[in-house]
Design a protein around this motif. Structure first.
Motif: not given
Length: 132
Positions: A35-36, A78-88
């Protein structure tokens, strides 16, 4: 009908319309990581047919309605924004590698599918002739 086999791409989504395959390992992890990394690319449905080479899949052909398309766009943003965190994304990538190494997904192609090239069709025709 005779078939030809090819590996599912590393970032093509795997779907389970009829639940997990009995040979599949870490199904719970697969659902999360598939899904991610789903950003609208080609996806494949797991079939429950027996195969020695791996877990058979077929190309998913369904069309989305307007409501589902809007939800898909929001989820992708939302998934693209979460790419900024690098950890996820790093954890998801490690999970994806583990999941795909544990499971061998292959594409079931039939004669007449537009993705089959002439060489594949010749191989399939030879297999059919040898069977009869």
């Amino acid at each position: 009908m005779s078939v030809s086999f090819e590996q599912v791409g590393a970032f093509n989504r795997i779907r389970w319309p009829n639940g997990a395959h009995k040979e599949e390992g870490c199904h719970w992890m697969g659902k999360m990581v598939e899904w991610y990394f789903d950003y609208g690319q080609t996806s494949y449905n797991v079939t429950h047919q027996e195969c020695d080479s791996g877990i058979l899949t077929e190309k998913h052909e369904a069309k989305r309605g307007l409501g589902r398309t809007i939800l898909k766009v929001v989820a992708c943003v939302l998934k693209a924004i979460s790419l900024i965190s690098i950890a996820i994304p790093l954890l998801m990538l490690i999970g994806k590698l583990f999941y795909r190494c544990d499971n061998n997904f292959i594409i079931k192609k039939k004669i007449g599918d537009p993705e089959i090239n002439q060489n594949d069709q010749d191989i399939i025709q030879d297999q059919v002739q040898q069977e009869f």
